[in-house]
Design a protein around this motif. Structure first.
Motif, PDB file in Angstrom:
ATOM      1  N   VAL A  77       0.835  -1.204   0.000  1.00  0.00           N
ATOM      2  CA  VAL A  77       0.000   0.000   0.000  1.00  0.00           C
ATOM      3  C   VAL A  77       0.871   1.255   0.000  1.00  0.00           C
ATOM      4  N   GLN A  78       1.888   1.252   0.839  1.00  0.00           N
ATOM      5  CA  GLN A  78       2.779   2.410   0.908  1.00  0.00           C
ATOM      6  C   GLN A  78       3.467   2.661  -0.428  1.00  0.00           C
ATOM      7  N   ARG A  79       3.888   1.580  -1.088  1.00  0.00           N
ATOM      8  CA  ARG A  79       4.558   1.731  -2.374  1.00  0.00           C
ATOM      9  C   ARG A  79       3.587   2.228  -3.443  1.00  0.00           C
ATOM     10  N   MET A  80       2.360   1.747  -3.421  1.00  0.00           N
ATOM     11  CA  MET A  80       1.365   2.212  -4.379  1.00  0.00           C
ATOM     12  C   MET A  80       1.125   3.713  -4.220  1.00  0.00           C
ATOM     13  N   ARG A  81       1.064   4.169  -2.977  1.00  0.00           N
ATOM     14  CA  ARG A  81       0.860   5.596  -2.746  1.00  0.00           C
ATOM     15  C   ARG A  81       2.056   6.410  -3.254  1.00  0.00           C
ATOM     16  N   GLU A  82       3.259   5.903  -3.032  1.00  0.00           N
ATOM     17  CA  GLU A  82       4.459   6.604  -3.508  1.00  0.00           C
ATOM     18  C   GLU A  82       4.459   6.725  -5.025  1.00  0.00           C
ATOM     19  N   LEU A  83       3.891   5.723  -5.709  1.00  0.00           N
ATOM     20  CA  LEU A  83       3.859   5.725  -7.177  1.00  0.00           C
ATOM     21  C   LEU A  83       2.633   6.442  -7.732  1.00  0.00           C
ATOM     22  N   GLY A  84       1.796   6.960  -6.851  1.00  0.00           N
ATOM     23  CA  GLY A  84       0.642   7.723  -7.307  1.00  0.00           C
ATOM     24  C   GLY A  84      -0.594   6.918  -7.622  1.00  0.00           C
ATOM     25  N   HIS A  85      -0.640   5.651  -7.217  1.00  0.00           N
ATOM     26  CA  HIS A  85      -1.835   4.830  -7.437  1.00  0.00           C
ATOM     27  C   HIS A  85      -2.809   5.096  -6.291  1.00  0.00           C
ATOM     28  N   ASP A  86      -3.949   5.686  -6.615  1.00  0.00           N
ATOM     29  CA  ASP A  86      -4.880   6.114  -5.578  1.00  0.00           C
ATOM     30  C   ASP A  86      -6.052   5.159  -5.392  1.00  0.00           C
ATOM     31  N   CYS A  87      -5.906   3.914  -5.782  1.00  0.00           N
ATOM     32  CA  CYS A  87      -6.978   2.938  -5.597  1.00  0.00           C
ATOM     33  C   CYS A  87      -7.231   2.731  -4.098  1.00  0.00           C
ATOM     34  N   ASP A  88      -8.484   2.441  -3.762  1.00  0.00           N
ATOM     35  CA  ASP A  88      -8.850   2.185  -2.372  1.00  0.00           C
ATOM     36  C   ASP A  88      -8.451   0.765  -1.992  1.00  0.00           C
ATOM     37  N   VAL A  89      -8.356   0.538  -0.682  1.00  0.00           N
ATOM     38  CA  VAL A  89      -7.874  -0.750  -0.181  1.00  0.00           C
ATOM     39  C   VAL A  89      -8.778  -1.261   0.931  1.00  0.00           C
ATOM     40  N   ILE A  90      -9.146  -2.520   0.839  1.00  0.00           N
ATOM     41  CA  ILE A  90      -9.773  -3.250   1.930  1.00  0.00           C
ATOM     42  C   ILE A  90      -8.847  -4.411   2.262  1.00  0.00           C
ATOM     43  N   MET A  91      -8.371  -4.469   3.491  1.00  0.00           N
ATOM     44  CA  MET A  91      -7.485  -5.551   3.904  1.00  0.00           C
ATOM     45  C   MET A  91      -8.306  -6.809   4.184  1.00  0.00           C
ATOM     46  N   ILE A  92      -7.846  -7.936   3.642  1.00  0.00           N
ATOM     47  CA  ILE A  92      -8.455  -9.240   3.923  1.00  0.00           C
ATOM     48  C   ILE A  92      -7.314 -10.174   4.280  1.00  0.00           C
ATOM     49  N   THR A  93      -7.138 -10.447   5.564  1.00  0.00           N
ATOM     50  CA  THR A  93      -5.925 -11.115   6.003  1.00  0.00           C
ATOM     51  C   THR A  93      -6.142 -11.840   7.328  1.00  0.00           C
ATOM     52  N   ALA A  94      -5.251 -12.775   7.615  1.00  0.00           N
ATOM     53  CA  ALA A  94      -5.288 -13.468   8.904  1.00  0.00           C
ATOM     54  C   ALA A  94      -4.616 -12.653   9.994  1.00  0.00           C
ATOM     55  N   ALA A  95      -3.945 -11.574   9.632  1.00  0.00           N
ATOM     56  CA  ALA A  95      -3.258 -10.727  10.609  1.00  0.00           C
ATOM     57  C   ALA A  95      -4.282  -9.910  11.382  1.00  0.00           C
ATOM     58  N   GLY A  96      -4.484 -10.258  12.641  1.00  0.00           N
ATOM     59  CA  GLY A  96      -5.474  -9.561  13.443  1.00  0.00           C
ATOM     60  C   GLY A  96      -4.882  -8.812  14.617  1.00  0.00           C
ATOM     61  N   ASP A  97      -3.566  -8.658  14.645  1.00  0.00           N
ATOM     62  CA  ASP A  97      -2.930  -7.959  15.756  1.00  0.00           C
ATOM     63  C   ASP A  97      -3.174  -6.459  15.654  1.00  0.00           C
ATOM     64  N   VAL A  98      -3.193  -5.813  16.793  1.00  0.00           N
ATOM     65  CA  VAL A  98      -3.530  -4.392  16.855  1.00  0.00           C
ATOM     66  C   VAL A  98      -2.537  -3.543  16.069  1.00  0.00           C
ATOM     67  N   GLU A  99      -1.260  -3.891  16.128  1.00  0.00           N
ATOM     68  CA  GLU A  99      -0.242  -3.105  15.438  1.00  0.00           C
ATOM     69  C   GLU A  99      -0.491  -3.063  13.935  1.00  0.00           C
TER      70      GLU A  99
END
Length: 230
Positions: free
Chosen positions: A66-88
């Motif tokens: 996501v960070q790299r996409m923003r740096e390259l100017g890609h403004d697509c929206d993001v919904i995370m779908i992942t097993a990572a459920g930690d607060v950090e």
């Protein structure tokens, strides 16, 4: 139509997620990617509106992507779908602008709720732009649309479905120790395969079953269903 890129390192999970998206009116999956590099190449070649993004990718994390996409100017929206459920990880996703965060495993109903919310956001943005609304009122409308949870549909059977048959299929799947195919459900309930398939499809869309795909050596993957509701 809202164009969607599905990003998951497991091609079978990506296919299931893509099938889920295809069931929601107004959305279409235009591409799948299994690495961050593939995702970056895809959005550079064919911009999309929304990325359904796994965090655990083989070449970099989803948040790094996501960070790299923003740096390259890609403004697509993001919904995370992942097993990572930690607060950090969740907080980092929020800081990077993820609109929703869905923890695996999830049901079709859970994903549809997020997609419906995203579609409402799209409609609201178009409406406030067309009406010339500005200032705090515009901001409140946009943020309000994103936070609105669509009303869940009735859990009852649709026309042509009987409650006893639904209960019978639910009982078989609830007692099963592994996902079952429509053929196996039909055999255990005495129903025809087509009838079992029709009920299974409705229960999966209602979020009471989870759909998985079993791949063989040849031919189309077999749909298998597992109980997920209490």
């Amino acid at each position: 139509m809202i164009d969607v890129l599905v990003v998951d390192d497991d091609f079978r999970v990506a296919e299931i997620n893509a099938q889920y998206v295809g069931k929601v009116p107004g959305f279409r999956v235009t591409a799948r990617a299994h690495t961050a590099a593939q995702a970056l190449a895809t959005v550079a070649r064919d911009p999309v509106d929304l990325v359904l993004l796994d965090h655990y990718l083989p070449d970099r994390t989803g948040l790094e992507l996501v960070q790299r996409m923003r740096e390259l100017g890609h403004d697509c929206d993001v919904i995370m779908i992942t097993a990572a459920g930690d607060v950090e990880t969740v907080r980092a996703a929020m800081r990077l602008g993820a609109l929703h965060y869905l923890v695996k495993p999830f049901t079709f109903a859970a994903l549809r709720t997020r997609l419906d919310s995203y579609a409402a956001l799209h409609r609201t943005v178009e409406r406030v732009e067309g009406q010339g609304v500005s200032g705090q009122e515009q901001v409140d409308r946009i943020f309000g649309a994103l936070r609105t949870t669509p009303t869940a549909s009735s859990p009852g059977p649709p026309s042509g479905h009987s409650e006893p048959t639904t209960d019978l299929i639910c009982k078989v799947l609830h007692e099963a120790d592994h996902p079952l195919s429509a053929h196996e459900v039909a055999a255990q309930t005495g129903l025809s395969r087509s009838t079992a398939q029709r009920y299974l499809r409705h229960l999966e869309q209602a979020g009471r079953l989870r759909l998985t795909l079993k791949y063989g050596d040849t031919g189309r993957p077999e749909h298998r269903y597992a109980w997920v509701a209490p």
